[in-house]
Scaffold this motif. Structure first.
Motif, PDB file in Angstrom:
ATOM      1  N   ASN A   1       0.840  -1.186   0.000  1.00 47.88           N
ATOM      2  CA  ASN A   1       0.000   0.000   0.000  1.00 47.88           C
ATOM      3  C   ASN A   1       0.877   1.238   0.000  1.00 47.88           C
ATOM      4  O   ASN A   1       1.728   1.394   0.864  1.00 47.88           O
ATOM      5  CB  ASN A   1      -0.905   0.001   1.225  1.00 47.88           C
ATOM      6  N   LEU A   2       0.655   2.103  -0.961  1.00 47.66           N
ATOM      7  CA  LEU A   2       1.378   3.366  -1.044  1.00 47.66           C
ATOM      8  C   LEU A   2       0.465   4.493  -0.583  1.00 47.66           C
ATOM      9  O   LEU A   2      -0.717   4.492  -0.908  1.00 47.66           O
ATOM     10  CB  LEU A   2       1.784   3.667  -2.482  1.00 47.66           C
ATOM     11  N   THR A   3       1.017   5.440   0.134  1.00 51.87           N
ATOM     12  CA  THR A   3       0.295   6.659   0.474  1.00 51.87           C
ATOM     13  C   THR A   3       1.237   7.842   0.325  1.00 51.87           C
ATOM     14  O   THR A   3       2.454   7.689   0.457  1.00 51.87           O
ATOM     15  CB  THR A   3      -0.258   6.637   1.920  1.00 51.87           C
ATOM     16  N   TRP A   4       0.684   8.988   0.039  1.00 53.52           N
ATOM     17  CA  TRP A   4       1.467  10.206  -0.085  1.00 53.52           C
ATOM     18  C   TRP A   4       0.598  11.383   0.324  1.00 53.52           C
ATOM     19  O   TRP A   4      -0.602  11.283   0.449  1.00 53.52           O
ATOM     20  CB  TRP A   4       1.995  10.382  -1.514  1.00 53.52           C
ATOM     21  N   VAL A   5       1.253  12.514   0.533  1.00 51.84           N
ATOM     22  CA  VAL A   5       0.560  13.740   0.905  1.00 51.84           C
ATOM     23  C   VAL A   5       0.354  14.568  -0.359  1.00 51.84           C
ATOM     24  O   VAL A   5       1.299  14.798  -1.116  1.00 51.84           O
ATOM     25  CB  VAL A   5       1.376  14.539   1.943  1.00 51.84           C
ATOM     26  N   ASP A   6      -0.865  14.995  -0.580  1.00 52.58           N
ATOM     27  CA  ASP A   6      -1.197  15.819  -1.743  1.00 52.58           C
ATOM     28  C   ASP A   6      -0.917  17.281  -1.403  1.00 52.58           C
ATOM     29  O   ASP A   6      -1.707  17.930  -0.734  1.00 52.58           O
ATOM     30  CB  ASP A   6      -2.663  15.610  -2.111  1.00 52.58           C
ATOM     31  N   PHE A  38      -2.628   4.116  -3.089  1.00 48.32           N
ATOM     32  CA  PHE A  38      -2.738   3.114  -4.146  1.00 48.32           C
ATOM     33  C   PHE A  38      -2.300   1.772  -3.577  1.00 48.32           C
ATOM     34  O   PHE A  38      -1.309   1.703  -2.839  1.00 48.32           O
ATOM     35  CB  PHE A  38      -1.844   3.487  -5.338  1.00 48.32           C
ATOM     36  N   THR A  39      -3.014   0.713  -3.922  1.00 47.71           N
ATOM     37  CA  THR A  39      -2.641  -0.647  -3.530  1.00 47.71           C
ATOM     38  C   THR A  39      -2.151  -1.392  -4.763  1.00 47.71           C
ATOM     39  O   THR A  39      -2.903  -1.550  -5.732  1.00 47.71           O
ATOM     40  CB  THR A  39      -3.833  -1.385  -2.891  1.00 47.71           C
ATOM     41  N   ASP A  40      -0.905  -1.810  -4.739  1.00 51.16           N
ATOM     42  CA  ASP A  40      -0.317  -2.567  -5.835  1.00 51.16           C
ATOM     43  C   ASP A  40      -0.512  -4.047  -5.544  1.00 51.16           C
ATOM     44  O   ASP A  40      -0.216  -4.522  -4.444  1.00 51.16           O
ATOM     45  CB  ASP A  40       1.174  -2.236  -5.956  1.00 51.16           C
ATOM     46  N   THR A  41      -1.009  -4.787  -6.515  1.00 50.80           N
ATOM     47  CA  THR A  41      -1.312  -6.206  -6.322  1.00 50.80           C
ATOM     48  C   THR A  41      -0.595  -7.054  -7.372  1.00 50.80           C
ATOM     49  O   THR A  41      -0.043  -6.534  -8.330  1.00 50.80           O
ATOM     50  CB  THR A  41      -2.825  -6.462  -6.410  1.00 50.80           C
TER      51      THR A  41
END
Length: 73
Positions: A1-6, A38-41
């Motif tokens: 799971n990726l997360t970032w600050v907008d 975003f979740t990379d699978t």
């Protein structure tokens, strides 16, 4: 799971790129604006993956984020 600050105020979306060697990156998806995750699978266990993200819009693209890495188990 990726997360970032907008931190963008006028992006049309974000491009997420992935690499297995931290040299050659491939675009894996483009999100809508204001998306911060975003979740990379479908990844291979014990393979290190490298990710970078940038904001995009018609006027140009931001610089890439710092590279993040992860290894699925």
């Amino acid at each position: 799971n990726l997360t970032w600050v907008d931190t963008s105020s006028n992006e049309s979306g974000f491009e997420i790129e992935r690499s297995t060697d931290n040299i050659t990156y491939n675009l894996i998806t483009t999100t809508a604006s204001n998306v911060t995750g975003f979740t990379d699978t479908g990844l291979t266990a014990s393979q290190i993956y490298y990710y970078r993200v940038r904001a995009i819009n018609v006027g140009g693209n931001s610089v890439y984020t710092s590279v993040a890495s992860a290894m699925p188990v």
